[in-house]
Motif scaffolding. Structure first.
Motif, mmCIF file in Angstrom:
data_model
loop_
_atom_site.group_PDB
_atom_site.id
_atom_site.type_symbol
_atom_site.label_atom_id
_atom_site.label_comp_id
_atom_site.label_asym_id
_atom_site.label_seq_id
_atom_site.Cartn_x
_atom_site.Cartn_y
_atom_site.Cartn_z
ATOM 1 N N SER A 32 -23.561 -5.282 24.695
ATOM 2 C CA SER A 32 -24.108 -6.594 24.344
ATOM 3 C C SER A 32 -22.996 -7.545 23.903
ATOM 4 O O SER A 32 -21.934 -7.116 23.460
ATOM 5 C CB SER A 32 -25.129 -6.449 23.216
ATOM 6 N N ASN A 33 -23.282 -8.854 24.007
ATOM 7 C CA ASN A 33 -22.343 -9.865 23.498
ATOM 8 C C ASN A 33 -22.079 -9.639 22.014
ATOM 9 O O ASN A 33 -20.953 -9.814 21.544
ATOM 10 C CB ASN A 33 -22.914 -11.273 23.661
ATOM 11 N N GLY A 34 -23.125 -9.268 21.301
ATOM 12 C CA GLY A 34 -22.995 -9.048 19.859
ATOM 13 C C GLY A 34 -21.999 -7.950 19.534
ATOM 14 O O GLY A 34 -21.283 -8.026 18.542
ATOM 15 N N SER A 35 -21.950 -6.937 20.382
ATOM 16 C CA SER A 35 -20.992 -5.842 20.144
ATOM 17 C C SER A 35 -19.569 -6.362 20.209
ATOM 18 O O SER A 35 -18.744 -6.056 19.339
ATOM 19 C CB SER A 35 -21.173 -4.731 21.174
ATOM 20 N N ILE A 36 -19.252 -7.148 21.240
ATOM 21 C CA ILE A 36 -17.901 -7.697 21.389
ATOM 22 C C ILE A 36 -17.555 -8.533 20.167
ATOM 23 O O ILE A 36 -16.469 -8.399 19.587
ATOM 24 C CB ILE A 36 -17.773 -8.550 22.674
ATOM 25 N N SER A 37 -18.474 -9.382 19.762
ATOM 26 C CA SER A 37 -18.248 -10.253 18.609
ATOM 27 C C SER A 37 -17.985 -9.439 17.343
ATOM 28 O O SER A 37 -17.049 -9.722 16.591
ATOM 29 C CB SER A 37 -19.463 -11.163 18.417
ATOM 30 N N LYS A 38 -18.766 -8.417 17.121
ATOM 31 C CA LYS A 38 -18.603 -7.574 15.925
ATOM 32 C C LYS A 38 -17.286 -6.806 15.971
ATOM 33 O O LYS A 38 -16.619 -6.648 14.950
ATOM 34 C CB LYS A 38 -19.780 -6.608 15.786
ATOM 35 N N TRP A 39 -16.899 -6.327 17.151
ATOM 36 C CA TRP A 39 -15.624 -5.614 17.276
ATOM 37 C C TRP A 39 -14.463 -6.545 16.980
ATOM 38 O O TRP A 39 -13.524 -6.176 16.293
ATOM 39 C CB TRP A 39 -15.460 -5.024 18.664
ATOM 40 N N GLU A 40 -14.523 -7.765 17.513
ATOM 41 C CA GLU A 40 -13.418 -8.706 17.326
ATOM 42 C C GLU A 40 -13.346 -9.236 15.884
ATOM 43 O O GLU A 40 -12.285 -9.676 15.458
ATOM 44 C CB GLU A 40 -13.526 -9.872 18.319
ATOM 45 N N ARG A 41 -14.434 -9.186 15.165
ATOM 46 C CA ARG A 41 -14.417 -9.567 13.743
ATOM 47 C C ARG A 41 -14.030 -8.387 12.848
ATOM 48 O O ARG A 41 -13.763 -8.553 11.660
ATOM 49 C CB ARG A 41 -15.789 -10.089 13.311
ATOM 50 N N GLY A 42 -14.045 -7.187 13.419
ATOM 51 C CA GLY A 42 -13.732 -5.998 12.639
ATOM 52 C C GLY A 42 -14.926 -5.472 11.861
ATOM 53 O O GLY A 42 -14.781 -4.629 10.978
ATOM 54 N N ASP A 43 -16.122 -5.947 12.201
ATOM 55 C CA ASP A 43 -17.338 -5.497 11.508
ATOM 56 C C ASP A 43 -17.805 -4.132 11.991
ATOM 57 O O ASP A 43 -18.437 -3.396 11.239
ATOM 58 C CB ASP A 43 -18.475 -6.502 11.710
ATOM 59 N N ARG A 44 -17.522 -3.811 13.233
ATOM 60 C CA ARG A 44 -17.925 -2.539 13.825
ATOM 61 C C ARG A 44 -16.851 -2.056 14.769
ATOM 62 O O ARG A 44 -15.981 -2.820 15.188
ATOM 63 C CB ARG A 44 -19.226 -2.698 14.609
ATOM 64 N N GLN A 45 -16.941 -0.783 15.173
ATOM 65 C CA GLN A 45 -16.018 -0.217 16.140
ATOM 66 C C GLN A 45 -16.834 0.427 17.255
ATOM 67 O O GLN A 45 -17.939 0.914 17.026
ATOM 68 C CB GLN A 45 -15.122 0.857 15.503
ATOM 69 N N PRO A 46 -16.273 0.458 18.449
ATOM 70 C CA PRO A 46 -16.984 1.087 19.569
ATOM 71 C C PRO A 46 -16.958 2.606 19.452
ATOM 72 O O PRO A 46 -16.112 3.169 18.765
ATOM 73 C CB PRO A 46 -16.184 0.624 20.790
ATOM 74 N N ASP A 47 -17.893 3.243 20.163
ATOM 75 C CA ASP A 47 -17.860 4.705 20.228
ATOM 76 C C ASP A 47 -16.712 5.121 21.143
ATOM 77 O O ASP A 47 -16.086 4.288 21.816
ATOM 78 C CB ASP A 47 -19.201 5.263 20.716
ATOM 79 N N TYR A 48 -16.441 6.415 21.191
ATOM 80 C CA TYR A 48 -15.280 6.901 21.932
ATOM 81 C C TYR A 48 -15.370 6.574 23.421
ATOM 82 O O TYR A 48 -14.387 6.152 24.031
ATOM 83 C CB TYR A 48 -15.092 8.415 21.728
ATOM 84 N N GLU A 49 -16.528 6.772 24.022
ATOM 85 C CA GLU A 49 -16.679 6.501 25.454
ATOM 86 C C GLU A 49 -16.407 5.026 25.762
ATOM 87 O O GLU A 49 -15.727 4.698 26.734
ATOM 88 C CB GLU A 49 -18.088 6.885 25.917
ATOM 89 N N THR A 50 -16.905 4.143 24.916
ATOM 90 C CA THR A 50 -16.674 2.709 25.121
ATOM 91 C C THR A 50 -15.210 2.375 24.893
ATOM 92 O O THR A 50 -14.636 1.552 25.604
ATOM 93 C CB THR A 50 -17.579 1.881 24.188
ATOM 94 N N LEU A 51 -14.585 3.026 23.923
ATOM 95 C CA LEU A 51 -13.158 2.820 23.671
ATOM 96 C C LEU A 51 -12.346 3.193 24.913
ATOM 97 O O LEU A 51 -11.418 2.481 25.306
ATOM 98 C CB LEU A 51 -12.725 3.648 22.466
ATOM 99 N N GLU A 52 -12.717 4.297 25.565
ATOM 100 C CA GLU A 52 -12.064 4.687 26.817
ATOM 101 C C GLU A 52 -12.261 3.615 27.885
ATOM 102 O O GLU A 52 -11.334 3.275 28.620
ATOM 103 C CB GLU A 52 -12.624 6.016 27.332
ATOM 104 N N ASN A 53 -13.473 3.070 27.975
ATOM 105 C CA ASN A 53 -13.758 2.024 28.964
ATOM 106 C C ASN A 53 -12.942 0.758 28.685
ATOM 107 O O ASN A 53 -12.462 0.107 29.619
ATOM 108 C CB ASN A 53 -15.249 1.685 28.983
ATOM 109 N N ILE A 54 -12.785 0.412 27.422
ATOM 110 C CA ILE A 54 -11.977 -0.761 27.051
ATOM 111 C C ILE A 54 -10.527 -0.534 27.478
ATOM 112 O O ILE A 54 -9.899 -1.398 28.083
ATOM 113 C CB ILE A 54 -12.076 -1.047 25.541
ATOM 114 N N ALA A 55 -10.009 0.653 27.165
ATOM 115 C CA ALA A 55 -8.626 0.974 27.529
ATOM 116 C C ALA A 55 -8.446 0.909 29.039
ATOM 117 O O ALA A 55 -7.463 0.339 29.536
ATOM 118 C CB ALA A 55 -8.242 2.353 26.996
#
Length: 133
Positions: A32-55
């Motif tokens: 979701s858009n909200g996930s990206i926003s929260k990650w970039e604010r440092g409010d939340r972190q992605p799970d491992y699978e999503t972290l792999e996808n980002i990388a």
């Protein structure tokens, strides 16, 4: 443990370097858009699978995203098998330590800037070769 501040800053910088808005990145990652926003604010972190996808999306290591390394890519000896001088030069110019040393941002450089960088590297190599004769 994820260094929240480093991850947030690096994610935003990588997104901006690729000229993606948060919605476009969310669509690529299937979040979701909200996930990206929260990650970039440092409010939340992605799970491992999503972290792999980002990388994978940004062609960087997970260690780089997490702030455990300043190198965006792992060094792989198989990358050093060159068939032509052009392949060798391309490899050298794409190394983070070479580009970062001169303050170059390869993702956003024009052809003229790349040629200037190659000239700078050639000048450095001339200096080094004089010291090691």
């Amino acid at each position: 443990m994820v260094n929240k501040i480093t991850f947030a800053m690096r994610l935003k910088k990588l997104r901006e370097q690729k000229r993606l808005n948060q919605t476009e990145l969310a669509n690529l990652l299937k979040v979701s858009n909200g996930s990206i926003s929260k990650w970039e604010r440092g409010d939340r972190q992605p799970d491992y699978e999503t972290l792999e996808n980002i990388a994978d999306t940004f062609n960087v290591t997970i260690d780089y995203l997490l702030g455990r390394s300043d190198s965006k890519q792992e060094f792989n000896e198989s990358q050093m098998n060159f068939s032509t001088p052009q392949e060798a030069l391309s490899f050298i110019l794409k190394q983070d330590m070479v580009a970062d040393f001169g303050g170059y941002d390869l993702d956003n450089m024009s052809d003229d800037e790349i040629m200037e960088m190659a000239d700078d590297i050639a000048d450095m190599l001339k200096i080094i070769s004089r010291k090691h004769k």
